[in-house]
Design a protein around this motif. Structure first.
Motif, mmCIF file in Angstrom:
data_model
loop_
_atom_site.group_PDB
_atom_site.id
_atom_site.type_symbol
_atom_site.label_atom_id
_atom_site.label_comp_id
_atom_site.label_asym_id
_atom_site.label_seq_id
_atom_site.Cartn_x
_atom_site.Cartn_y
_atom_site.Cartn_z
ATOM 1 N N ALA A 50 6.591 113.008 -52.070
ATOM 2 C CA ALA A 50 8.013 113.369 -52.011
ATOM 3 C C ALA A 50 8.487 113.361 -50.557
ATOM 4 N N GLN A 51 7.634 113.903 -49.682
ATOM 5 C CA GLN A 51 7.999 113.910 -48.257
ATOM 6 C C GLN A 51 8.150 112.488 -47.740
ATOM 7 N N GLU A 52 7.196 111.639 -48.123
ATOM 8 C CA GLU A 52 7.267 110.254 -47.646
ATOM 9 C C GLU A 52 8.538 109.579 -48.128
ATOM 10 N N PRO A 96 3.574 99.016 -40.203
ATOM 11 C CA PRO A 96 4.124 100.328 -39.862
ATOM 12 C C PRO A 96 5.429 100.632 -40.606
ATOM 13 N N GLU A 97 5.656 101.918 -40.859
ATOM 14 C CA GLU A 97 6.904 102.363 -41.481
ATOM 15 C C GLU A 97 7.940 102.613 -40.385
ATOM 16 N N SER A 98 9.230 102.589 -40.754
ATOM 17 C CA SER A 98 10.228 102.736 -39.686
ATOM 18 C C SER A 98 10.408 104.190 -39.253
ATOM 19 N N TRP A 99 9.752 105.130 -39.939
ATOM 20 C CA TRP A 99 9.866 106.516 -39.468
ATOM 21 C C TRP A 99 9.035 106.766 -38.215
ATOM 22 N N ARG A 117 4.173 109.829 -39.176
ATOM 23 C CA ARG A 117 4.299 110.541 -40.445
ATOM 24 C C ARG A 117 4.545 112.036 -40.224
ATOM 25 N N SER A 118 3.764 112.650 -39.319
ATOM 26 C CA SER A 118 4.077 114.014 -38.893
ATOM 27 C C SER A 118 3.729 114.086 -37.406
ATOM 28 N N ILE A 119 4.512 114.872 -36.677
ATOM 29 C CA ILE A 119 4.363 114.860 -35.217
ATOM 30 C C ILE A 119 3.206 115.759 -34.808
ATOM 31 N N PRO A 120 2.145 115.170 -34.219
ATOM 32 C CA PRO A 120 0.900 115.923 -34.037
ATOM 33 C C PRO A 120 0.927 116.892 -32.866
ATOM 34 N N GLU A 121 0.002 117.824 -32.902
ATOM 35 C CA GLU A 121 -0.301 118.720 -31.786
ATOM 36 C C GLU A 121 -1.378 118.001 -30.960
ATOM 37 N N ILE A 122 -1.138 117.827 -29.658
ATOM 38 C CA ILE A 122 -2.034 117.010 -28.834
ATOM 39 C C ILE A 122 -2.953 117.897 -28.000
ATOM 40 N N GLY A 139 0.619 114.820 -43.396
ATOM 41 C CA GLY A 139 1.752 115.675 -43.045
ATOM 42 C C GLY A 139 1.327 117.093 -42.718
ATOM 43 N N ARG A 140 0.125 117.251 -42.147
ATOM 44 C CA ARG A 140 -0.314 118.618 -41.822
ATOM 45 C C ARG A 140 0.257 119.112 -40.501
ATOM 46 N N PHE A 141 0.882 118.201 -39.733
ATOM 47 C CA PHE A 141 1.444 118.630 -38.456
ATOM 48 C C PHE A 141 2.952 118.917 -38.604
ATOM 49 N N TYR A 142 3.687 118.756 -37.479
ATOM 50 C CA TYR A 142 5.104 119.144 -37.472
ATOM 51 C C TYR A 142 6.010 118.102 -38.128
#
Lengths: 847, 126
Positions: free
Chosen positions: A22-24, A532-535, A538-543, A562-565
């Motif tokens: 659903a998120q995707e 690649p997808e245009s988004w 997928r989720s913005i990671p913690e580095i 989608g476990r990140f932001y």
């Protein structure tokens, strides 16, 4: 790698599969490309960046064809393939296209595509600004290139020295160059603003300043250099165009001008520009080398030193293009010293790359081939650079083919080879397909052999005394064979480029997709699944590391699930994160604008002003400018500082961020300040011109009737503008305290005072009867006064805009981006006004 | 210690202090020489005052760069850590910025000395 103890970690459990899907879906819908003809309204970096790069590459091919025409003409002595006049147009357009329409735009376009990906951002903070820059670039580029088909191209060489270009070239060619490139430089500055704010404010959480990819350091430095290097050229172009169109004698010695001023302003742009081209290209190498050495870069801190150090030192080199203009020896020595010093940081980074390759286990590949070929070529160009940096050697080599050979070694080795390496390296990120290894290798050897065959002999042609830019030469002077060899080499070089071009455009439908992260790289741009997808991400990671793909466990899985932001787009809006400059602590969830034709419309209407101006059609040009202002007003009104439907939003990992921030916390405020910094540098260039004239004249400002704008009117102007500035500050305060009445009074008062101040600054030269066409002194005073008046007028537009926004309920006490930005703008207005008054009214007093 | 390493006390500006000092030194030297030769001395005139002025600029610039560089070096040496300062901690970020500051100070010092050498060899406006 050693993650900070209190970093948020992704949840240990997998989110339910239905939720992920659903998120995707929601993300995909929010970031969907517009379809059909509306495709051209796209503003996303993955579209605009690709158009931008492709267009720059087309201009490169066009410039390359012109180069072949040059080489055909010079292949044999006394050739008449091109007439002298046509030849002048061809080499002028060749140089100008390669510099302004390929080298600079391609750096910005590649960065527009990949910077967000390296930063794990969904897009850069101002997508519509990128689109605007692109459309300006296309329009200006086609205009300029088209001119040669109508025999109307500029003829003054890519550096357009007056008086050749002011007195002896009556056609529109020079005007096209001056106005066309000023227009394109606006696009370049727009992109620079985007890249600086992007690098500083849109990094993924936890990507501290010591962890950012080296590419980002280089881009940051190069973009900052654009802010200081381009404005002097814009100022210089304005002076030259004023001389051509209105006979203001800035470069005419008879009326007190001096052609040497152009050389100062041009090379104050022109030399840093070489490094603006070089640094982002070497940045690609800094990404490729660790990947194919399969180890972290050696000497990260040293490379940062090299990037920042080169950025500074490159501004101390401009006079080395002017060694033969008769400046005092001491001045030449200073610039010669800086020109030698810049070799140090340049060398440092090359040693770092070599050390990385030596310390790792090098994987042989096509990108690596181009990287090594580029470095070797660049080093040769760097060595001849050290030679011509010595004034005494330069006296011999100046304006000969030796310099042509040197600059091509530097630019092709330092820029074209790395960019082709980047093409082969990054291509899978565009559509999941690789370029051909076989074609890449064939092209490489053709390019390397062809390049050296073309340009190595030119060193000798030059040392034997052949000047550059002559359309032919008599037989028997020792140039014949060398030139023929160069021409043969040029065609081999051309064949290599053609193969690369074919490899890029050939259909790849039946070619299989490459696996994810095909080169086993360690940095974020290699996160996407293929294609690649245009988004973006997928989720913005913690580095936690410089090479998260190598060093952070389960990283790809956590991003994908989608476990990140920001794993979702609940409201169907495009969003990315804003973080702090040093430690990348999240501060805001930024809503980004979607597709729109407004940027293209703004570019077309603004382009109309410049293009119509070229033909001296001033009335239609002004109409076009008014339309541009209207379109930009509408763009800002509907698309910026939008008040969100809720103050905050949960973005995952238990973090809630505001959706609206203003003042120094907002990206828009940064953009205003950075843009105005560039405008201010252009103003400083004009002030420099004033004092330059002072140094060359015994009597400046001249005594007598041309004595100056007086003291009364300029001081009155400064007082009125100071009052307008103070009322603008008061308006901001009243707005914050929600006092509508005080706000309205203050902002209306500020606008009226600003108008009066603008009029007063013009009244000085007007009422003292200064005639700008009579001598350079009245001309430069008029120009400084006009510049200030224009700032005041623009400041009034800001006032009107804020007034209207508040009246329409689009600006409130808490949502005050507009007035904050207006105040930032007014700081620069007042600075400009005070300096102008000090110069035009104060300096004649102390003299 | 953690408080002093807070992000708010860190600044990218400190990184570019030394190169900015180089730029000021360079500009001041160039402008001094240009104005002297254009306004006050004939082409073969002596530049003795210019040489003294540039010597003074150089001492001032090297002092400023030395201070900035030493400051950076001390931050680089914070605690017991070695290069490459690539950990995701405030300490390593602090050390990295210090290290880069020190390196830039070194480069700026060399560039200032290069420029100053010009006045060792030139004695007039030719």
């Amino acid at each position: 790698m050693n993650p900070a103890p209190n970093d948020p970690e992704p949840p240990a459990h997998t989110p339910p599969l239905e939720l992920q899907r659903a998120q995707e879906d929601r993300l995909r819908r929010a970031w969907q490309k517009p379809a059909g003809w509306r495709y051209w309204s796209a503003v996303n970096n993955t579209e605009v960046g690709v158009w931008y790069t492709a267009t720059a590459f087309l201009f490169f091919l066009f410039g390359g064809v012109l180069a072949l025409l040059i080489r055909i003409q010079l292949a044999v002595p006394d050739n008449d393939f091109l007439s002298a006049d046509r030849y002048n147009q061809v080499f002028t357009v060749h140089g100008s296209v390669m510099m302004f329409l390929f080298a600079i735009p391609v750096f910005e376009s590649i960065a527009v595509i990949f910077l967000p990906q390296m930063l794990g951002a969904r897009d850069l903070p101002f997508p519509r600004l990128s689109a605007f820059g692109y459309w300006c670039f296309v329009l200006g580029g086609i205009f300029l290139c088209g001119s040669i088909l109508f025999d109307a191209a500029p003829r003054g060489g890519w550096f357009m020295y007056p008086p050749l270009t002011s007195k002896y070239q009556p056609g529109v060619g020079a005007d096209m160059w001056l106005l066309g490139f000023s227009f394109i430089e606006i696009a370049a500055i727009a992109a620079a603003v985007e890249l600086i704010v992007g690098t500083l404010k849109c990094r993924p959480p936890g990507m501290r300043i010591n962890l950012i990819p080296l590419y980002c350091w280089y881009v940051l430095v190069a973009a900052a250099m654009v802010l200081f290097a381009f404005p002097p050229l814009i100022a210089g172009s304005m002076l030259l165009e004023l001389e051509r169109a209105f006979h203001w004698p800035f470069f005419d010695p008879v009326r007190g001008g001096d052609p040497l001023l152009w050389q100062h302003l041009f090379w104050l742009f022109g030399h840093p520009e070489v490094y603006i081209i070089f640094l982002p290209s070497i940045a690609i190498i800094a990404m490729i080398v660790p990947t194919f050495a399969q180890r972290p870069i050696v000497g990260y801190g040293w490379i940062v030193l090299a990037a920042v150090g080169t950025g500074f030192l490159s501004f101390g080199l401009w006079v080395h293009h002017m060694f033969t203009t008769g400046l005092p020896g001491i001045s030449l020595a200073l610039f010669s010293a800086a020109s030698e010093a810049v070799a140090i940081p340049t060398g440092v980074q090359i040693f770092c790359f070599i050390a990385t390759i030596a310390a790792g286990r090098m994987v042989r590949s096509v990108p690596m081939l181009y990287t090594l070929g580029g470095l070797a070529t660049f080093i040769l160009g760097g060595l001849t650079g050290v030679m011509v940096a010595l004034a005494s050697f330069d006296f011999q080599a100046h304006d000969t083919f030796f310099v042509v050979a040197h600059l091509h070694y530097v630019l092709i080795g330092g820029s074209v080879f790395p960019i082709i390496a980047g093409c082969y390296y990054f291509f899978p990120l565009l559509n999941g397909k690789k370029l051909s290894d076989r074609l890449g290798r064939i092209a490489f050897w053709l390019l390397l052999a062809g390049f050296n065959l073309t340009f190595l002999p030119m060193h000798f042609t030059g040392l034997r005394g052949m000047p550059r830019r002559v359309f032919t030469y008599p037989a028997g002077m020792g140039f014949d064979l060398l030139n023929l060899v160069s021409t043969i080499g040029a065609f081999l070089l051309g064949a290599g480029v053609a193969i690369v071009a074919w490899d890029i455009i050939r259909p790849k439908k039946r070619q299989p997709l490459v696996p994810r992260n095909p080169w086993r790289a360690g940095t974020l741009e290699w996160l996407p699944a293929m294609p690649p997808e245009s988004w973006g991400v997928r989720s913005i990671p913690e580095i936690d590391s410089r090479y998260p793909l190598w060093e952070q466990p389960n990283f790809v899985r956590d991003v994908d699930e989608g476990r990140f932001y920001l794993p979702d787009a609940e409201e169907g809006k495009r969003e990315t994160l804003v973080t702090s400059v040093i430690d990348a602590t999240p501060t805001q969830c930024l809503r980004l604008p979607g597709p729109s034709f407004v940027p293209a419309l703004a570019a077309v209407s603004l382009g109309g002003f410049f293009i119509l101006g070229t033909f001296y059609l001033w009335i239609p040009a002004l109409v076009s400018l008014v339309i541009a202002i209207g379109v930009i007003w509408r763009w800002l009104w509907n698309g910026t500082a939008v008040i969100p439907e809720k103050p905050e939003k949960e973005i995952g990992l238990g973090l809630t961020l505001p959706l609206y921030r203003s003042g120094p916390e907002s990206v828009g405020w940064w953009a205003v300040v950075i843009t105005m910094l560039a405008v201010f540098v252009a103003f400083v260039s004009l002030v420099f011109a004033y004092f330059f004239y002072w140094t060359i004249h015994d009597d400046f400002p001249p005594a007598g009737s041309q004595g100056g704008p007086g003291v009364f009117w300029p001081c009155l102007a400064a007082t009125l503008l100071l009052a307008a500035w103070a009322l603008t500050l008061l308006a901001r305060r009243a707005n914050r305290r929600d006092r509508a009445g005080v706000f309205s009074l203050a902002i209306i008062g500020a606008a009226l005072l600003a108008l009066a101040g603008g009029a007063a600054i013009l009244a000085g030269p007007w009422l003292t009867g200064l005639d700008p066409t009579s001598h350079v002194y009245p001309a430069i005073v008029w120009l400084l006064a006009l510049w200030t008046a224009l700032h005041a007028a623009t400041g009034v537009l800001f006032h009107a805009y804020c007034f209207a926004r508040r009246a329409a309920g689009r600006m409130t006490a808490r949502h005050d981006i507009d007035i904050q930005n207006a105040v930032a703008f007014w700081h620069f207005v007042i600075l400009t006004a005070v300096i102008t008054v000090a110069v035009i009214a104060g300096f004649p007093l102390v003299k | 210690m953690m408080k002093s390493l807070s992000e708010n006390r860190e600044s990218l500006w400190r990184l570019i202090v030394s190169p900015s000092v180089w730029a000021l030194h360079f500009l001041a030297s160039y402008v001094t020489a240009a104005i002297w030769c254009a306004k006050f001395a004939p082409a073969s005139g002596s530049i003795a005052p210019v040489r003294w002025l540039i010597a003074a600029y150089t001492v001032a610039a090297l002092l400023a760069i030395g201070w900035n560089g030493w400051n950076g070096y001390r931050r680089h040496r914070l605690g017991a850590a070695e290069l490459p300062h690539d950990a995701d901690t405030p300490e390593d970020r602090h050390r990295f910025l210090g290290f880069a500051t020190a390196l830039l100070a070194g480069l700026s010092a060399i560039a200032v000395i290069f420029a100053a050498m010009a006045v060792v060899y030139f004695q007039d406006c030719r």
